[in-house]
Design an enzyme around this catalytic site. Structure first.
Site, short mmCIF file in Angstrom:
data_model
loop_
_atom_site.label_atom_id
_atom_site.label_comp_id
_atom_site.label_asym_id
_atom_site.label_seq_id
_atom_site.Cartn_x
_atom_site.Cartn_y
_atom_site.Cartn_z
N SER A 1 97.63 82.14 72.40
CA SER A 1 96.76 83.23 72.33
C SER A 1 95.35 83.02 72.56
O SER A 1 94.99 81.65 72.29
CB SER A 1 96.91 83.93 71.14
OG SER A 1 95.93 84.97 70.76
N TYR B 1 96.68 83.44 61.62
CA TYR B 1 97.41 83.66 62.85
C TYR B 1 96.66 82.73 63.90
O TYR B 1 97.19 81.95 64.76
CB TYR B 1 97.35 85.03 63.29
CG TYR B 1 97.65 85.35 64.60
CD1 TYR B 1 99.06 85.40 65.16
CD2 TYR B 1 96.83 85.62 65.76
CE1 TYR B 1 99.40 85.78 66.32
CE2 TYR B 1 97.18 85.69 67.14
CZ TYR B 1 98.61 85.85 67.44
OH TYR B 1 98.92 86.09 68.54
#
Ligand SMILES: NC(=O)c1ccc[n+]([C@@H]2O[C@H](COP(=O)([O-])OP(=O)(O)OC[C@H]3O[C@@H](n4cnc5c(N)ncnc54)[C@H](OP(=O)(O)O)[C@@H]3O)[C@@H](O)[C@H]2O)c1
Length: 261
Positions: A134, A147
């Site tokens: 990401s 995360y």
């Protein structure tokens, strides 16, 4: 094999691979979605598509999944390590079980599957692994701290492997999407954040870019110029400023902030 194939980017990857003639092993927890996707892929693209239900938040999940692949006599030529989830909120408020499940799915299960499948690929002198990172993995991200840290791990891990295995016939790459249309933000409870406002890339666009990058053997791919520019520009600002900007993009207006579950 595509992990997290029941929705979003994983589902889009399944379509892109089938379109290019690959037979598919689809995996996730949602058996009904996997079964209907497998049927659709068979009918639409005339490929073999099977599914294996697997919970990658279980410490034994990835090894059991690999065991099932072996038991069925399936050979994995391409592994898309896509399963992952996020959970929005101040770290101190998030349930420890949620945090540990996220680390297991986004990171530990990805490492286990990569090692097991990579060994087979190196043995055959052929194969491709694409890990889904990401843009959050390039810097700090308040309110999604764990995360972002899992995705920083995926980025570093994948880039290191891509060098280690050079010359074996196998490639490892990492695809780093920015905010993308899928159920991800809603499930994470972060649809209201500024990050998910405006025009987002579609899961199909992300999967197509990922497929092309994987076929070129590219190490790191950031989806779209805007995301690439954001990551690039972070290099020139002090980290204390980068974290402040990230905080302003990720903070919720007080009225909509959710309490811990
Ligand atoms: N959407 C974004 O903005 C964005 C941005 C950057 C990176 N990413 C990354 O892209 C990947 C795919 O996300 P997405 O946007 O497609 O989200 P999504 O639509 O929520 O899909 C997530 C997939 O992961 C699977 N999954 C979640 N928990 C699992 C578990 N315990 N065991 C097995 N599978 C599990 C889900 O399947 P089941 O629920 O059926 O198990 C689902 O198929 C993730 O790694 C995510 O971190 C997304």
């Amino acid at each position: 094999m595509v992990t997290g194939a029941s929705s979003g980017i994983g589902l889009a990857f399944a379509h892109v691979l089938a379109e290019h003639g690959y037979d598919l092993v689809l995996t996730a927890r949602d058996a009904i979605s996997l079964a209907s996707l497998a049927t659709e892929l068979r009918e639409r693209y005339d490929v073999i598509a099977v599914y294996i239900v697997s919970d990658l938040s279980e410490p034994s999940g990835a090894e059991e999944l690999y065991g099932e692949v072996k038991r069925c006599g399936l050979v994995i030529e391409v592994l898309i390590n896509n399963a992952g989830f996020n959970y929005y909120g101040p770290f101190a408020d998030v349930e420890l079980s949620t945090t540990l499940a996220m680390i297991q799915v986004n990171l530990s299960s990805l490492v286990i599957l990569t090692q097991l499948v990579l060994r087979d690929m190196v043995g055959r002198g052929k194969g491709k692994i694409l890990n889904i990172g990401s843009t959050a993995g390039f810097g700090p991200a308040p309110y999604v701290a764990v995360y972002a840290a899992t995705k920083a791990f995926v980025l570093s891990f994948s880039e290191s492997l891509s060098a280690e295995i050079r010359g074996t016939g196998v490639t490892v790459g990492v695809l780093c999407p920015g905010p993308t249309e899928s159920g991800f933000a809603d499930r994470a409870g972060m649809l209201q954040t500024k990050v998910f406002h405006g025009n987002l890339m579609t899961a199909k666009q992300v999967a197509e870019l990922g497929y092309q990058a994987m076929m070129r053997g590219q190490m790191t791919t950031i989806t779209g110029f805007k995301n690439w520019f954001q990551v690039w520009s972070m290099r020139f600002a002090p980290r204390s400023i980068v974290v402040r900007i990230a905080e302003s993009l990720l903070a919720l207006p007080k009225a909509t902030a959710r309490s811990s579950q």
